[in-house]
Design an enzyme around this catalytic site. Structure first.
Site, short mmCIF file in Angstrom:
data_model
loop_
_atom_site.label_atom_id
_atom_site.label_comp_id
_atom_site.label_asym_id
_atom_site.label_seq_id
_atom_site.Cartn_x
_atom_site.Cartn_y
_atom_site.Cartn_z
N GLU A 211 0.81 -1.20 0.00
CA GLU A 211 0.00 0.00 0.00
C GLU A 211 0.86 1.27 0.00
O GLU A 211 0.60 2.20 -0.74
CB GLU A 211 -0.86 -0.04 1.28
CG GLU A 211 -1.69 1.19 1.52
CD GLU A 211 -3.13 0.95 1.14
OE1 GLU A 211 -3.64 -0.11 1.52
OE2 GLU A 211 -3.71 1.81 0.47
N ASP A 212 1.87 1.31 0.85
CA ASP A 212 2.57 2.56 1.14
C ASP A 212 3.97 2.65 0.53
O ASP A 212 4.64 3.67 0.69
CB ASP A 212 2.71 2.75 2.66
CG ASP A 212 1.36 2.83 3.34
OD1 ASP A 212 0.39 3.18 2.65
OD2 ASP A 212 1.28 2.53 4.55
#
Ligand code: MN
Length: 480
Positions: free
Chosen positions: A77-78
């Site tokens: 995600e990051d």
């Protein structure tokens, strides 16, 4: 809660074999590198979060792949990491776990937007695919709840509500009582801060007062078991604040809560459990209607223990929970703990155990198969799974859990379609009741059947409350 340091984490994973430890450390190093320069709202470097999640997972004794996925759970995600890179550095399982957690990362259960409904569905149905996704999600939520103080008040309340709504029942379903209790208390702390604080103080004061006499009981029991050549380990436990909150809101007084204090008595074998029960009953006066044998008939989440309540000093009620050491591990950590007990269990073994032994799983599967519309799916889940459940007993004393509001028809189909289809009448606590009678917690239910009848009585459909019963009735009714 103290912050997790890398030293503490390394200490914690010492029980894993060398190969697994290497894999876990590699995952840590990768996550640390990838999250470099990112920070939490607390001001801590971001890596403290995945590290804490992995720590919780290793406390649960989850397998090494799960711990690695915990460390990497926010990387897809990051950061720039891809699923393929996780496969090549670790394996397909770790990649699938991280991917599974990522896909449900941005859900919001309070909102009705279609996207959110779809996400909610993903977390719940990921259980069908790999229960470990949900276990990582629970650890993730637990650490976020532990660090909720850094969020704005509105966000705190929102997260606390969502935790009580979704994650507390999930923790209960897989039998992870320790996580459930902590999630409950953390939620209450933000939802009812004043009540939480005062109850905490009252409980701690009372606990201090009672400690000498509880300690005395502990020694008395240990001594009497020694005479029977049983090695025991006894712990004194006080009910969690949320549990007390629920009892108090039912109108009870602190002194009336029969399990406010408990002695958790752990012994080697099942036989020892029953000997221990005899010893406890020999030493203290028993409160008559509080005995439960969850060893013979485990709770639907596989919890096993003997429960009995006795009068301690000054007539203070004390609950004794008697179980084997293995049962205690399951009672604390739930489903993930089977890895520790039966090393070498594969994902397929776990999924099979979930399917066969955990009652809620069947309902989840049913609802998932029956409702393609996400909104209807969530509504049914709310009505049937994430709602208060009651426990009723079969004539043999087996426990069946049903959503609150269920009827004998739901009970009959829970026992099996053949029971429902041939149902003639229902008897609850020795009294005949109509089909649409609302069952209460702890009812004893008997279904009178006519084995020659294989088509359900048409009146049953109206009295059925659960989706499962309704569907079975429709399925076996001709021309419907
Ligand atoms: Mn996270």
């Amino acid at each position: 809660m103290d912050k997790i340091t890398l030293e503490k984490f390394y200490e914690q994973i010492k029980d894993y074999n060398e190969y697994d430890q290497k894999k876990i450390i590699k995952a840590y190093q990768m996550a640390e590198e990838l999250h470099k320069g990112q920070f939490r709202e607390s001001g801590d470097p971001y890596i403290i979060h995945p590290l804490s999640v992995a720590y919780i997972l290793s406390e649960l004794r989850a397998d090494a792949d799960t711990v690695c996925a915990g460390l990497l759970h926010d990387t897809l995600e990051d950061t720039k990491l891809t699923k393929e890179e996780i496969v090549s550095n670790f394996n397909q399982d770790v990649a699938n776990l991280v991917d599974g957690v990522t896909k449900i990362a941005k859900m919001n259960f309070s909102s009705k937007k279609e996207q959110n409904l779809a996400n909610t569905r993903k977390i719940l149905t990921s259980l069908r695919n790999d229960v470990r996704i949900v276990i990582i999600k629970l650890a993730d939520r637990l650490h976020n709840m532990r660090t909720l103080e850094y969020k704005k008040e509105i966000k705190q309340k929102e997260n606390a509500l969502e935790t009580l709504d979704i994650f507390v029942p999930l923790a209960y379903y897989i039998g992870a009582y320790r996580i459930r209790n902590e999630l409950e208390d953390l939620s209450l702390k933000y939802l009812e801060p004043y009540f939480y604080q005062t109850t905490l103080e009252n409980r701690d004061r009372l606990e201090k007062e009672e400690m000498p006499s509880l300690q005395h009981m502990l020694e008395e029991i240990t001594e009497s078991l020694k005479k029977k050549n049983i090695i025991s380990n006894i712990k004194i436990r006080t009910k969690n604040i949320y549990g007390i909150y629920k009892k108090l809101s039912e109108g009870k007084d602190l002194s009336e809560i029969h399990d406010l204090f408990s002695l958790k008595i752990m012994v080697p074998t099942v036989d020892d459990c029953y000997v221990t029960l005899g010893q406890v009953h020999g030493l203290y006066h028993v409160v008559n209607n509080q005995f439960k044998d969850y060893i013979c008939t485990p709770k639907p989440n596989m919890y096993q223990s003997l429960h009995t309540t006795v009068f301690g000093k000054d007539d203070r009620l004390v609950q004794a929970q008697i179980r084997t050491f293995d049962m205690d591990i399951i009672a604390s950590f739930g489903l993930p703990a089977y890895w520790q007990l039966k090393k070498g269990l594969t994902r397929n073994d776990m999924q099979q155990m979930l399917r066969e032994k955990f009652q809620f799983y069947k309902s989840l599967e049913e609802i998932d198969t029956s409702f393609s519309n996400n909104k209807e799916f969530i509504e049914q889940i709310r009505r049937q799974l994430l709602t208060t459940r009651i426990s009723v007993y079969t004539m043999k004393g087996n426990t069946i859990q049903l959503p609150k509001g269920s009827t004998p028809v739901d009970f009959a189909y829970e026992l099996g379609p053949e029971v429902g289809n041939s149902m003639q009448l229902a008897v609850v606590n020795d009294k005949k009741v109509p089909f649409n009678h609302t069952l209460q917690n702890e009812d004893r239910v008997r279904i009178v059947t006519d084995p020659t009848q294989t088509i359900p009585n048409p009146k049953l459909l109206k009295a059925a409350r659960t989706i499962y019963a309704q569907q079975m009735i429709k399925k076996f009714t001709p021309n419907s």
